[in-house]
Write a protein that holds these residues in place. Structure first.
Motif, PDB file in Angstrom:
ATOM      1  N   PHE A  47      52.475  37.863  43.362  1.00  0.00           N
ATOM      2  CA  PHE A  47      51.982  39.232  43.386  1.00  0.00           C
ATOM      3  C   PHE A  47      53.061  40.242  43.001  1.00  0.00           C
ATOM      4  CE2 PHE A  47      48.906  36.850  45.717  1.00  0.00           C
ATOM      5  CZ  PHE A  47      47.706  37.416  45.318  1.00  0.00           C
ATOM      6  N   ASP A  89      50.202  38.696  35.731  1.00  0.00           N
ATOM      7  CA  ASP A  89      48.926  39.223  35.284  1.00  0.00           C
ATOM      8  C   ASP A  89      47.778  38.367  35.786  1.00  0.00           C
ATOM      9  OD1 ASP A  89      50.115  41.295  33.801  1.00  0.00           O
ATOM     10  OD2 ASP A  89      50.660  39.842  32.259  1.00  0.00           O
ATOM     11  N   ARG A  90      47.943  37.029  35.626  1.00  0.00           N
ATOM     12  CA  ARG A  90      46.859  36.141  36.027  1.00  0.00           C
ATOM     13  C   ARG A  90      47.429  35.014  36.864  1.00  0.00           C
ATOM     14  NH1 ARG A  90      43.672  33.320  31.933  1.00  0.00           N
ATOM     15  NH2 ARG A  90      45.610  33.233  30.756  1.00  0.00           N
ATOM     16  N   ARG A 136      42.405  37.199  37.623  1.00  0.00           N
ATOM     17  CA  ARG A 136      43.429  38.205  37.415  1.00  0.00           C
ATOM     18  C   ARG A 136      44.037  38.536  38.780  1.00  0.00           C
ATOM     19  NH1 ARG A 136      43.459  39.540  32.424  1.00  0.00           N
ATOM     20  NH2 ARG A 136      45.170  41.014  32.769  1.00  0.00           N
ATOM     21  N   SER A 138      45.084  41.267  39.873  1.00  0.00           N
ATOM     22  CA  SER A 138      44.595  42.536  40.415  1.00  0.00           C
ATOM     23  C   SER A 138      43.256  42.369  41.123  1.00  0.00           C
ATOM     24  CB  SER A 138      44.477  43.557  39.281  1.00  0.00           C
ATOM     25  OG  SER A 138      43.680  43.015  38.239  1.00  0.00           O
ATOM     26  N   GLU A 139      42.576  41.220  40.893  1.00  0.00           N
ATOM     27  CA  GLU A 139      41.251  41.048  41.479  1.00  0.00           C
ATOM     28  C   GLU A 139      41.280  40.264  42.788  1.00  0.00           C
ATOM     29  OE1 GLU A 139      39.437  39.010  38.297  1.00  0.00           O
ATOM     30  OE2 GLU A 139      39.204  40.808  37.047  1.00  0.00           O
ATOM     31  N   THR A 188      43.769  39.043  46.558  1.00  0.00           N
ATOM     32  CA  THR A 188      44.788  39.472  47.516  1.00  0.00           C
ATOM     33  C   THR A 188      45.588  38.262  47.972  1.00  0.00           C
ATOM     34  OG1 THR A 188      43.378  39.060  49.411  1.00  0.00           O
ATOM     35  CG2 THR A 188      43.250  41.254  48.418  1.00  0.00           C
TER      36      THR A 188
END
Lengths: 460, 340
Positions: free
Chosen positions: A158, A162-163, A177, A179-180, A182
């Protein structure tokens, strides 16, 4: 990943690059095509200098190159990527694992590769170096390169990827991704997909009672008096005096190359030392004698499980029977097999058969097998160097809880680690080792950031 | 190396045999003979008659023992290249004490062989000491000790050990009562081959089936792990080294006792080196190494006959073992690379 980089041959399937299938006959072919793998265990040439190794790794290096030019490359790369690479003329096999890993990383970055694969690159880096490495990786990615990072530390995932793809036991569990999702979600999936994770990581309540230090045990399990390892190639260590009572656990936290591993090896009889070491009240010879250490009730988990922990080409049952195989005239193979099965299942090790070669196990299972052997005879003292390095979360937790179990049944343990998070998970008193100097005893709850600064020698 | 799957063993054997066959056919064609005739002569010379078989087994005795000795050392990670010198040390001891031993022939033979084995074991001591204390690689020191042993034999048969009753550079012959008689009339083979094969079996049991053997193998496979685990690494290495020397010394003693009856110069035609080749071909497994040694002995006996009968050079006996070992090592290395 080893297959992509030309190290291993594929069993099936194909590898596409830029839309067309590729296959590299060897690592050099892949490197020249702009695809570089930084392996978990460095593959440098031990007998060559740092400067020469980096010259081999740099695809842009000319065929004939002056020694001076090779030496200047070391400083240039060290500065460009914020990595401490050691002296240009030092022989690589005399350098600690951490420095070697940094050399391998610098060599990989040197050629500005289009595809860069790193396998657990941060296991031996300090927090500052990790940050510098990630900045370099980000720059490579922003310049259009693909960077693949293999790690078991969620924080790193994290920290700017990016992925992510989550792999568990050879299967892809999730790809998305970053960002999608946690860290909590991924951590949950990770533990759920590892069956061996029946034991959760220890909590602070697992800590061997601190009161034991004041118990009226007359004899310490391990006592060092004016002790210092005598190793020419390692950093000079200041004299140490410390003692561990039965059941006591002490964690030495240090970046590789600061002397903590040498201290551990010298106690285990693998290096010479000056001063005095007593295990269970028995003084050990300062010339270094692993047999004396073990005869006095010592057990040792080495940093390099593949080279020193196990005999890869012998079977599991043979490995677990060492150093004293059963049988008077002939080997008692039935006893060996039974002992191996008992130990392997007690430690939750996944194996095909006790006759399987030790080298065929995964890293985590190998490490558990080393512990299974070392803890078999209820040692008075356990010295463990980087016992969880490179292991997945579940295996690392299992290894930690085994060590804590041993402490609960009276074993005094000295654990060396380079990972502040790891050190805290043991929930035991800590001492940080920087350039051969031991800090005062720190609380287990000392914040990781403080520990990181102490390790880097910025505080203390 | 000792854990090869059946398929791998087959691939290695196939590679080795094709290479050996190619060498044989090539030599036959060079000599202008039909390869088939050459093969027939070779086979007949190696095992075509009682006498031929006896010759093969007589030649095999020393090779089996040096091959087993080399295997023991290699499995413990000791690169003993000095079997030639240890063989000579054993032969010197046998030639020196043999004529002095009194009493029953059986006791004399036992004394002679014990002296030979002891001499072979003692000949490794300088190399073992230098390795343990000074880090001198045993590969170098044992090769150099081979040269020392050869020079010593040359000096001794012209000096201290020279037969006082003769002018030739050779030692006094053993009494006929002490020498081993051939097992069958008209053949050179003696009970010595049985001793050698029994010891090959003994070495296999020792390595594979005893606690000591397991420790020895662990030391050879992973010296660093053996040390860290708490095995007496240095002692195990020394014991394997000395046992290896004792096997070679015994081979030298048996050569004197069963074949030559005395010491002369030059005494050996490379029994120590051929034993190493046989150990490599057999993957340092004592029984496989012994089998390879018999194969090399058969090639030696057969190629002498082949040269006599067909004119194909007898150098085949030295070329084929070399080709075989190279092919086996290359095939193993290739398979290991594939497996990794």
């Amino acid at each position: 990943m080893s297959i992509a980089a030309g190290r291993l041959a594929a069993d099936s399937g194909e590898i596409l690059r830029g839309g067309s299938p590729v296959s590299y006959r060897n690592a050099k072919g892949a490197r020249h095509a702009g695809l570089v793998l930084v392996p978990q265990h460095d593959l440098l040439i031990g007998a060559a200098s740092v400067a020469d190794n980096l010259a081999f790794l740099d695809p842009a290096a000319p065929f004939f190159e002056s020694a001076e030019s090779r030496r200047t490359r070391v400083g240039r790369l060290a500065q460009a990527f914020g990595l401490e690479l050691g002296a240009a003329d030092a022989r690589v096999d005399a350098l600690p694992v951490g420095t070697r890993q940094r050399i391998e990383i610098a060599g990989a970055l040197a050629g500005d590769p289009d595809v860069l694969i790193l396998d657990e690159p941060t296991a031996v880096l300090s927090p500052n170096e990790t940050a510098a490495l990630f900045a370099s990786l980000r720059r490579r990615a922003d310049a259009g390169a693909a960077v693949v990072l293999i790690t078991h530390r969620l924080a790193e995932v994290f920290a700017g990827s990016d992925r992510l793809t989550l792999l568990a036991r050879g299967r892809s569990v999730k790809t998305c991704r970053v960002s999608e999702t946690t860290p909590q979600e991924i951590g949950g999936l990770l533990v759920a997909s590892a069956e061996g994770a029946e034991r959760p990581g220890p909590t602070t309540s697992d800590v061997p009672a601190k009161a034991r230090q004041f118990s009226n045990q007359p004899l310490p399990s391990l006592a060092l008096t004016g002790f210092a390892p005598n190793v020419a190639s390692a950093v000079r260590t200041e004299r140490v005096s410390l003692s561990l009572s039965p059941g006591e656990l002490l964690v030495l936290l240090a970046i590789d190359g600061n002397g903590a591993d040498t201290i551990a090896r010298a106690i285990a009889g693998l290096e010479r030392f000056s001063g005095r070491v007593e295990v269970g009240g028995v003084p050990l010879p300062p010339s270094g004698d692993p047999l004396a250490f073990r005869a006095a009730g010592g057990a040792f988990v080495p940093a390099d499980r593949r080279e020193e922990g196990l005999v890869a080409a012998l079977s599991l049952s043979e490995n677990l029977a060492l150093p004293n195989p059963p049988g008077s005239v002939f080997l008692d193979r039935a006893a060996m097999r039974a002992h191996a099965e008992e130990r392997l299942s007690a430690f939750g090790i996944r194996y095909a058969s006790p006759a399987a070669l030790a080298g065929s196990l995964s890293g985590g299972n190998q490490q558990k097998a080393v512990l299974a052997r070392e803890l078999a005879h209820r040692p008075g003292v356990l010295v463990a160097v980087h016992p969880t390095r490179g292991l997945d979360l579940a295996s690392a937790a299992a290894v930690r809880s085994r060590i804590l179990d041993a402490c609960r049944s009276g074993t005094a343990a000295l654990v060396v680690t380079a990972d502040p998070d790891e050190a805290q998970l043991f929930g035991a008193p800590l001492r940080v080792v920087t350039r051969g100097r031991l800090s005062a005893v720190l609380e287990p709850a000392t914040p990781a950031a403080t520990l990181g600064r102490l390790m880097a020698g910025l505080e203390g | 190396m000792n854990r090869e799957s059946a398929a791998r063993r087959f691939a290695v054997a196939a590679a080795a045999l094709s290479a050996a066959a190619a060498a044989l056919v090539g030599l036959a064609l060079l000599a202008g003979t039909s390869p088939l005739d050459a093969v027939r002569a070779l086979a007949e010379g190696a095992a075509g008659s009682r006498a031929a078989l006896g010759e093969t087994l007589a030649r095999a005795t020393a090779l089996v023992l040096t091959a087993v000795g080399a295997s023991l050392a290699f499995r413990a990670g000791v690169l003993n290249i000095g079997l030639e010198g240890q063989f000579l040390a054993g032969a010197v001891a046998a030639a020196a004490v043999g004529p002095l031993l009194a009493g029953s022939p059986l006791a004399a033979r036992a004394g002679l062989l014990a002296a030979a084995a002891l001499a072979g074991a003692l000949w490794v001591v300088p190399a073992a000491y230098l390795e343990a204390r000074r880090g001198v690689p045993e590969v170098l020191s044992t090769i150099l000790l081979n040269l020392v042993a050869a020079a010593a034999v040359s000096g001794l048969v012209r000096g201290a050990l020279q037969d006082p009753g003769g002018d030739y550079p050779q030692s006094r012959a053993l009494p006929d009562a002490v020498r081993l008689a051939p097992l069958a009339a008209g053949s050179r083979v003696t009970a010595a081959i049985l001793i050698a094969l029994a010891l090959a079996l003994f070495a296999t049991l020792l390595l594979e089936w005893t606690p000591f053997g397991l420790k020895l193998r662990a030391t050879g496979l992973a010296p660093a792990a053996a040390r860290a685990i708490g095995l007496p690494h240095a002692r195990l290495r020394f014991l394997a080294f000395a046992a290896s020397g004792a096997f070679a010394g015994l081979a030298g003693g048996l050569e004197v006792l069963a074949v030559t009856g005395l010491l002369y110069d030059p005494f050996t035609a490379g029994a120590g080196y051929t034993g190493i080749a046989a150990a490599l071909l057999g993957g340092s497994h004592p029984l496989a190494a012994a089998l390879s040694a018999v194969l090399f002995a058969a090639l030696g006996a057969g190629s002498s006959a082949m040269q006599r009968d067909t004119g194909v050079p007898g150098a085949l006996a030295t070329i084929v073992p070399g080709v075989l070992v190279l092919a086996v090592l290359a095939a193993r290395a290739r398979l290991a690379r594939k497996a990794a």
